[in-house]
Design a protein around this motif. Sequence first.
Motif, PDB file in Angstrom:
ATOM      1  N   GLU A 178       0.823  -1.210   0.000  1.00 12.74           N
ATOM      2  CA  GLU A 178       0.000   0.000   0.000  1.00 12.74           C
ATOM      3  C   GLU A 178       0.859   1.262   0.000  1.00 12.74           C
ATOM      4  O   GLU A 178       0.442   2.295  -0.539  1.00 12.74           O
ATOM      5  CB  GLU A 178      -0.945  -0.009   1.211  1.00 12.74           C
TER       6      GLU A 178
ATOM      7  N   TYR B 191      -7.455  -5.323   0.975  1.00 21.63           N
ATOM      8  CA  TYR B 191      -7.328  -4.127   1.795  1.00 21.63           C
ATOM      9  C   TYR B 191      -7.351  -4.525   3.266  1.00 21.63           C
ATOM     10  O   TYR B 191      -8.026  -5.476   3.654  1.00 21.63           O
ATOM     11  CB  TYR B 191      -8.479  -3.154   1.526  1.00 21.63           C
TER      12      TYR B 191
ATOM     13  N   HIS C 173      -8.147  -7.374  -5.383  1.00 21.91           N
ATOM     14  CA  HIS C 173      -7.411  -6.485  -4.484  1.00 21.91           C
ATOM     15  C   HIS C 173      -7.700  -6.844  -3.025  1.00 21.91           C
ATOM     16  O   HIS C 173      -8.795  -7.291  -2.682  1.00 21.91           O
ATOM     17  CB  HIS C 173      -7.785  -5.025  -4.752  1.00 21.91           C
TER      18      HIS C 173
ATOM     19  N   ASN D 121      -1.888  -3.228  -4.317  1.00 20.94           N
ATOM     20  CA  ASN D 121      -2.623  -4.072  -3.365  1.00 20.94           C
ATOM     21  C   ASN D 121      -3.314  -5.267  -4.018  1.00 20.94           C
ATOM     22  O   ASN D 121      -4.297  -5.778  -3.483  1.00 20.94           O
ATOM     23  CB  ASN D 121      -3.651  -3.248  -2.581  1.00 20.94           C
TER      24      ASN D 121
END
Length: 258
Positions: free
Chosen positions: A16, A56, A54, A21
């Motif tokens: 990040e 997170y 992706h 990502n």
Amino acid sequence: MNKIFEEILEAIWMCEEQDKNTKEEIRQICHAKIDDNILESMQKKELIAFNDNHIYMTGKGKESARGLIRRKRLGEVLLEHVLNIKGDKADRAVCEFEHAVIPEVEESICILLGHPTECPHGNKIPGGTCCIEGKNNIDKKVACIANLEIGEKIKIAYIKPESHDRLHKLLNLGIKPGTIIDIHQKKPTLIIRCDNLEIAMDSDVANNIYGWRKEPLQFQSAGGKAIEPARGYGKGRGRGRGRGWGLGLRRKRRQGRQ
């Protein structure tokens, strides 16, 4: 937390920082093998979230990763700038450092280093409470458990065993940095309490365990008499799990048991 989870969170944080990502980008720099089952487990624990390909971090995940990154980069500063240790040797040490160091040690190292803001590679070191408050003094005194009195509690800071075998034995018994123990008996054998266990050890083992004193306990043995150590304690004699390491183990007695 699971060490694999920590490695993945660290990799996500570092990606990040570079505006990357995707799963593939994270896999490329992660020291642990990443598979879908592990990622699903992390999602269930609310550490990460997915959006197509992706990954997170959640707020909970970021908080954990922040501590890991902070310890890793403080360790890099300590090893390279203070101890002059570089290269592969430093990388191996830092890898263990970030997973093993507890908050009190982390804070003390940060203060000793003058609250550095970047690691030797130029990456930002997340600030800590000590940085925000501008602490300049280390006010926690480390003591050896062999020097404590009956009833005193201590939070283990570090262990310096004479052998890897002994270190692994201590870790398996739950005696590791961050663990809070109390002194149950000093003579004829030192016995400590750790969770629901009573562990006896020879003086050469106790002399290698250090920590920070906690509030003293109000301790009194049943009937006002010291409890005798279980057979096999000390010098590795007997059939206890601590044979050969100067360690012994028994379950904590229930209160009121005759």
